[in-house]
Enzyme design. Structure first.
Site, PDB file in Angstrom:
ATOM      1  N   HIS A 190       0.848  -1.197   0.000  1.00  0.00           N
ATOM      2  CA  HIS A 190       0.000   0.000   0.000  1.00  0.00           C
ATOM      3  C   HIS A 190       0.881   1.243   0.000  1.00  0.00           C
ATOM      4  CE1 HIS A 190       0.764   0.531   4.284  1.00  0.00           C
ATOM      5  NE2 HIS A 190       0.304  -0.692   4.534  1.00  0.00           N
ATOM      6  N   HIS A 226       3.970   1.557   2.300  1.00  0.00           N
ATOM      7  CA  HIS A 226       5.197   0.867   1.868  1.00  0.00           C
ATOM      8  C   HIS A 226       5.872   1.653   0.746  1.00  0.00           C
ATOM      9  CE1 HIS A 226       2.470  -2.669   3.025  1.00  0.00           C
ATOM     10  NE2 HIS A 226       3.352  -2.571   3.999  1.00  0.00           N
ATOM     11  N   CYS A 276       2.417 -10.359  19.904  1.00  0.00           N
ATOM     12  CA  CYS A 276       1.493 -10.018  18.805  1.00  0.00           C
ATOM     13  C   CYS A 276       1.967 -10.710  17.534  1.00  0.00           C
ATOM     14  CB  CYS A 276       1.414  -8.514  18.572  1.00  0.00           C
ATOM     15  SG  CYS A 276       0.406  -8.141  17.103  1.00  0.00           S
ATOM     16  N   CYS A 293       2.631  -8.170  14.619  1.00  0.00           N
ATOM     17  CA  CYS A 293       3.894  -7.421  14.708  1.00  0.00           C
ATOM     18  C   CYS A 293       5.063  -8.387  14.723  1.00  0.00           C
ATOM     19  CB  CYS A 293       4.004  -6.642  16.020  1.00  0.00           C
ATOM     20  SG  CYS A 293       2.824  -5.339  16.281  1.00  0.00           S
ATOM     21  N   CYS A 342      -3.011  -5.172  21.240  1.00  0.00           N
ATOM     22  CA  CYS A 342      -1.814  -4.638  20.602  1.00  0.00           C
ATOM     23  C   CYS A 342      -2.076  -3.172  20.249  1.00  0.00           C
ATOM     24  CB  CYS A 342      -1.496  -5.424  19.327  1.00  0.00           C
ATOM     25  SG  CYS A 342      -0.300  -4.585  18.271  1.00  0.00           S
ATOM     26  N   HIS A 380      -2.122  -3.144  16.173  1.00  0.00           N
ATOM     27  CA  HIS A 380      -3.115  -3.915  15.422  1.00  0.00           C
ATOM     28  C   HIS A 380      -4.471  -4.039  16.116  1.00  0.00           C
ATOM     29  CE1 HIS A 380       0.728  -5.200  13.553  1.00  0.00           C
ATOM     30  NE2 HIS A 380      -0.018  -5.056  12.468  1.00  0.00           N
ATOM     31  N   LYS A 400      -3.266   5.374  10.897  1.00  0.00           N
ATOM     32  CA  LYS A 400      -2.131   4.957  10.104  1.00  0.00           C
ATOM     33  C   LYS A 400      -2.686   4.082   8.981  1.00  0.00           C
ATOM     34  CE  LYS A 400       1.881   1.992  10.144  1.00  0.00           C
ATOM     35  NZ  LYS A 400       2.215   0.639  10.509  1.00  0.00           N
ATOM     36  N   LYS A 453      -2.985  -2.368   5.908  1.00  0.00           N
ATOM     37  CA  LYS A 453      -3.853  -3.368   5.300  1.00  0.00           C
ATOM     38  C   LYS A 453      -5.022  -3.661   6.230  1.00  0.00           C
ATOM     39  CE  LYS A 453      -3.544  -8.282   4.215  1.00  0.00           C
ATOM     40  NZ  LYS A 453      -4.092  -8.880   5.423  1.00  0.00           N
TER      41      LYS A 453
HETATM   42  N1  MSP Z   1       8.887  -6.752   7.845  1.00  0.00           N
HETATM   43  C1  MSP Z   1       9.004  -5.702   8.781  1.00  0.00           C
HETATM   44  C2  MSP Z   1      10.271  -4.909   8.563  1.00  0.00           C
HETATM   45  C3  MSP Z   1      11.538  -5.670   8.604  1.00  0.00           C
HETATM   46  S1  MSP Z   1      12.917  -4.675   8.214  1.00  0.00           S
HETATM   47  C4  MSP Z   1      14.246  -5.588   8.646  1.00  0.00           C
HETATM   48  C5  MSP Z   1       7.797  -4.770   8.668  1.00  0.00           C
HETATM   49  N2  MSP Z   1       7.168  -4.796   7.494  1.00  0.00           N
HETATM   50  S2  MSP Z   1       5.870  -3.935   7.111  1.00  0.00           S
HETATM   51  O1  MSP Z   1       5.461  -4.419   5.831  1.00  0.00           O
HETATM   52  O2  MSP Z   1       4.923  -4.008   8.169  1.00  0.00           O
HETATM   53  O3  MSP Z   1       6.236  -2.450   6.925  1.00  0.00           O
HETATM   54  C6  MSP Z   1       7.451  -1.873   7.092  1.00  0.00           C
HETATM   55  C7  MSP Z   1       7.558  -0.430   6.722  1.00  0.00           C
HETATM   56  O4  MSP Z   1       6.568   0.047   5.810  1.00  0.00           O
HETATM   57  C8  MSP Z   1       7.435   0.552   7.874  1.00  0.00           C
HETATM   58  O5  MSP Z   1       8.509   0.636   8.717  1.00  0.00           O
HETATM   59  C9  MSP Z   1       7.365   1.831   7.084  1.00  0.00           C
HETATM   60  O6  MSP Z   1       8.650   2.136   6.593  1.00  0.00           O
HETATM   61  C10 MSP Z   1       6.438   1.444   5.954  1.00  0.00           C
HETATM   62  N3  MSP Z   1       5.052   1.774   6.283  1.00  0.00           N
HETATM   63  C11 MSP Z   1       3.997   0.911   6.421  1.00  0.00           C
HETATM   64  N4  MSP Z   1       2.878   1.629   6.644  1.00  0.00           N
HETATM   65  C12 MSP Z   1       3.161   2.949   6.670  1.00  0.00           C
HETATM   66  C13 MSP Z   1       2.427   4.146   6.778  1.00  0.00           C
HETATM   67  N5  MSP Z   1       1.120   4.182   6.932  1.00  0.00           N
HETATM   68  N6  MSP Z   1       3.108   5.310   6.708  1.00  0.00           N
HETATM   69  C14 MSP Z   1       4.442   5.347   6.497  1.00  0.00           C
HETATM   70  N7  MSP Z   1       5.157   4.247   6.382  1.00  0.00           N
HETATM   71  C15 MSP Z   1       4.574   3.033   6.513  1.00  0.00           C
HETATM   72  O7  MSP Z   1       7.527  -4.047   9.585  1.00  0.00           O
END
Ligand code: MSP
Length: 506
Positions: free
Chosen positions: A17, A20, A125, A128, A143, A146, A295, A298
C-alpha cells in the site's frame, strides 16, 4: 564514495500500500541523487517472508506461506518498478543464499557467547511478530498497533543477550550523535536503551516457517533477526560471482518508519556488535502517512492504492505528493483531495505551465533556439548556493525541506515571467536584448530546477530536459548560468495533463 541505502523489507502477508511505497520512494530519491553526485550507489529493497505474520495469513487463505510469498513479492517488485524506483537488488528472505548467511551469522553470535536457552512467557502479537510488555498494551490486552487481543505465550527459546549490550550501545550513541536521525528519534531510542534492556528471543519453537537454528533444528530463527540481517546478507549474493560486502558495508543509511525504531536502533546494532560486524552509519526514521486519524495499513482497510494513482496520474505525481504533503520525519495526513489540489496547482500550473510557456516562447520569438545572455543579478543571487543546500538537505535526509527549497525557485521563475511580460517585450524590437535575457533565464532556471528535481520526479524532468535540449543530469551543471544558450528546444506536450473526473482513491 560508496553509498548504500536500504528500505525495510516488507511483509508479504498482504499487498503493498501507499505506506510501503512511501519508504521506497524516499530511498529512491536518495539513491538517484547520490548517483547524480557521482557516488557509487547500491540501493536495496525487498520482502520479509518468514514468521507468523506470513504463516498465519497463508493458513487463513488455505495456501502455503511460500505460495503467499511468491504471490505478493511480485506485487512489491512490480510496484517499485511502476513508481520508477531504481533498486539495485530485490531481496526475499526465502532466498537460499540469505538463509545460509543468516545461519552463519547467528552461529557466530552463538559462538561468541551471546546466546543462551531460556523460557519466554508474556504477551506476543503475531501481526507485529513482537513481544509486548504489559505497559505497552492497550485496554483488554490489545496490541497498540493492530488492536487485536493478545494471548500470553510460553515457550522455550534461544535468547540473545541484548542486556549485555546496554553499555556498548550507550557508548555508540555518545560517540555518534548522528547514528539515529532525526534528533527526537535518537532521543527516543537512547532513553529506551537507558531504561534497561531485556534479553530478546532469538528463536521460536512453535513456528516452523523460518530459517532453522543451526545448532537446534527444532527451532527457527525469530523472524526479526532473520529480517534485520537482510541488509547484510544481500551484499554477499546480489551480484553473481561477486561479494559486494567489502565495497558497500556498513550501510550509509537504513530508512525506516517509526514503528520499527526499536528493532533498528537498538536490537540491530547490538546484533552486529555480537557478530563483530560494523554497525551502519545511520538509521533514519520517518513518520506515518495517515488517512484521517489512522495509520494507513492493510488491516485497517483504508488504503489509497498507489498502483492506481501511478497509472492515472503518473509515478512522478505520486512521488512528489507524498514527499511534499507530509513533512518527512513527521506524521501527516494524505487524501485524494489533497493529491488533486497539488497536482493541479503545483505540478500542472506552477511547473508544467512554466515549462510549456517557456518552450513556446523560445519557439515563437527565437525560432526554437535558446538565446545566450546573462541572468539578471538579483534572480541569479536567489539561485546561488542552491545545489549545495540541496546536497546538504539530502545528506540530512530532509526530503520535504529539500523539495521545498527547489520549489521556491519554480515559484520565483513564475513571478519573473509575470514581472517581465516577455510577450510585451516581443512587440518592441528595442527590447530584443531584454527578451533574450528573459528567455535564457527561464530556460536555464528550468534546466537547473529540473536537474535538482530529477530524483523526486525522474520521468517528467527527463522529458523536460530533453525538450530543453540539455539532458545532462550531473550536479556540477546544476548552477544557474552553468550552461550557455544555443540549444534547440523540442516538443514537450503536457507534462501533467488534466485528468478528467478521476479520484485517486481505489
Ligand atoms: N517486515 C518488517 C520490517 C523488517 S525490516 C528488517 C515490517 N514490514 S511492514 O510491511 O509491516 O512495513 C514496514 C515499513 O513500511 C514501515 O517501517 C514503514 O517504513 C512502511 N510503512 C507501512 N505503513 C506505513 C504508513 N502508513 N506510513 C508510512 N510508512 C509506513 O515491519
Amino acid at each position: 564514495m560508496p553509498y548504500y541505502v536500504t528500505t525495510p523489507i516488507y511483509y508479504v502477508n498482504g499487498e503493498p500500500h501507499l505506506g510501503h511505497a512511501y519508504t521506497t520512494i524516499a530511498a529512491d530519491v536518495l539513491a538517484r541523487h547520490m548517483r547524480q553526485r557521482g557516488e557509487d550507489v547500491f540501493f536495496l529493497t525487498g520482502t520479509d517472508e518468514h514468521g507468523e505474520p506470513v504463516a498465519q495469513e497463508a493458513e487463513r487463505l488455505g495456501i502455503t506461506p511460500r505460495e503467499l510469498g511468491d504471490r505478493n513479492a511480485v506485487r512489491f517488485k512490480e510496484l517499485a518498478a511502476r513508481l520508477s524506483v531504481t533498486n539495485d537488488f530485490f531481496i526475499r528472505t526465502t532466498d537460499p543464499e540469505h538463509m545460509a548467511k543468516v545461519a552463519e551469522v547467528v552461529q557466530r553470535i552463538h559462538d561468541n557467547g551471546h546466546v543462551y536457552a531460556g523460557t519466554y512467557e508474556g504477551f506476543y502479537c503475531p501481526r507485529c511478530a513482537d513481544f509486548k510488555t504489559e505497559a505497552e498494551l492497550e485496554e483488554g490486552n490489545r496490541c497498540p498497533i493492530h488492536k487485536i487481543e493478545l494471548q500470553i505465550e510460553k515457550e522455550d527459546n534461544w535468547f540473545f543477550r541484548l542486556s549485555a549490550f546496554q553499555e556498548p550501545l550507550e557508548q555508540l550513541y555518545a560517540e555518534r550523535p548522528g547514528f539515529v536521525t532525526p534528533q527526537n528519534r535518537y532521543n527516543e531510542a537512547l532513553s529506551f536503551i537507558r531504561g534497561g534492556l531485556r534479553d530478546v528471543s532469538l528463536s521460536r519453537a512453535r513456528l516452523k516457517w523460518g530459517v532453522p537454528v543451526p545448532w537446534d533444528e527444532s527451532q527457527v530463527v525469530y523472524v526479526w533477526i532473520d529480517a534485520l540481517l537482510n541488509y547484510y546478507t544481500a551484499l554477499s549474493y546480489a551480484r553473481d560471482g561477486e561479494d559486494l560486502t567489502e565495497r558497500f558495508w556498513p550501510a550509509s543509511v537504513h530508512l525506516i518508519g517509526k514503528d520499527i525504531l526499536k528493532f533498528h536502533a537498538v536490537i540491530w546494532p547490538a546484533l552486529l556488535m555480537a557478530a563483530e560486524i560494523e554497525v551502519p552509519q545511520k538509521v533514519t526514521i520517518h513518520g506515518y502517512l495517515l488517512l484521517g486519524e489512522h495509520k494507513m495499513s492493510k488491516s485497517l482497510g483504508n488504503v489509497i492504492e498507489p498502483n492506481h494513482v501511478a497509472e492515472v496520474y503518473g509515478p512522478d505525481a505520486l512521488r512528489f505528493y507524498v514527499l511534499r504533503e507530509v513533512s518527512f520525519g513527521s506524521d501527516g495526513e494524505v487524501s485524494a483531495e489533497g493529491f488533486e489540489t497539488r497536482y493541479t496547482t503545483e505540478l500542472a500550473n506552477e511547473y508544467g505551465n512554466l515549462a510549456s510557456r517557456t518552450l513556446a516562447m523560445v519557439e515563437r520569438y527565437r525560432d526554437g533556439v535558446v538565446p545566450s545572455a546573462e541572468p539578471p543579478a538579483e534572480l541569479a543571487a536567489e539561485f546561488d548556493g542552491l545545489v549545495q543546500s540541496v546536497c546538504a538537505g539530502i545528506d540530512e535526509v530532509e526530503l520535504t525541506a529539500t523539495l521545498d527549497e527547489i520549489w521556491r525557485r519554480i515559484k520565483r521563475l513564475n513571478r519573473y515571467v509575470q514581472d517581465e511580460e516577455p510577450w510585451q517585450l516581443a512587440k518592441d524590437d528595442a527590447q530584443a536584448d531584454r527578451l533574450d535575457q528573459v528567455l535564457y533565464t527561464l530556460a536555464e532556471g528550468l534546466r537547473v530546477v529540473s536537474v535538482l528535481l530529477h530524483p523526486f520526479m525522474p520521468g517528467s524532468t527527463e522529458r523536460l530536459l530533453a525538450a530543453l535540449g540539455r539532458e545532462e543530469l550531473g550536479l556540477d551543471g546544476a548552477r544557474l548560468g552553468a550552461v550557455e544558450g544555443g540549444a534547440t528546444v523540442g516538443e514537450l506536450g503536457q507534462l501533467f495533463p488534466r485528468v478528467e473526473a478521476e479520484a485517486p482513491a481505489a
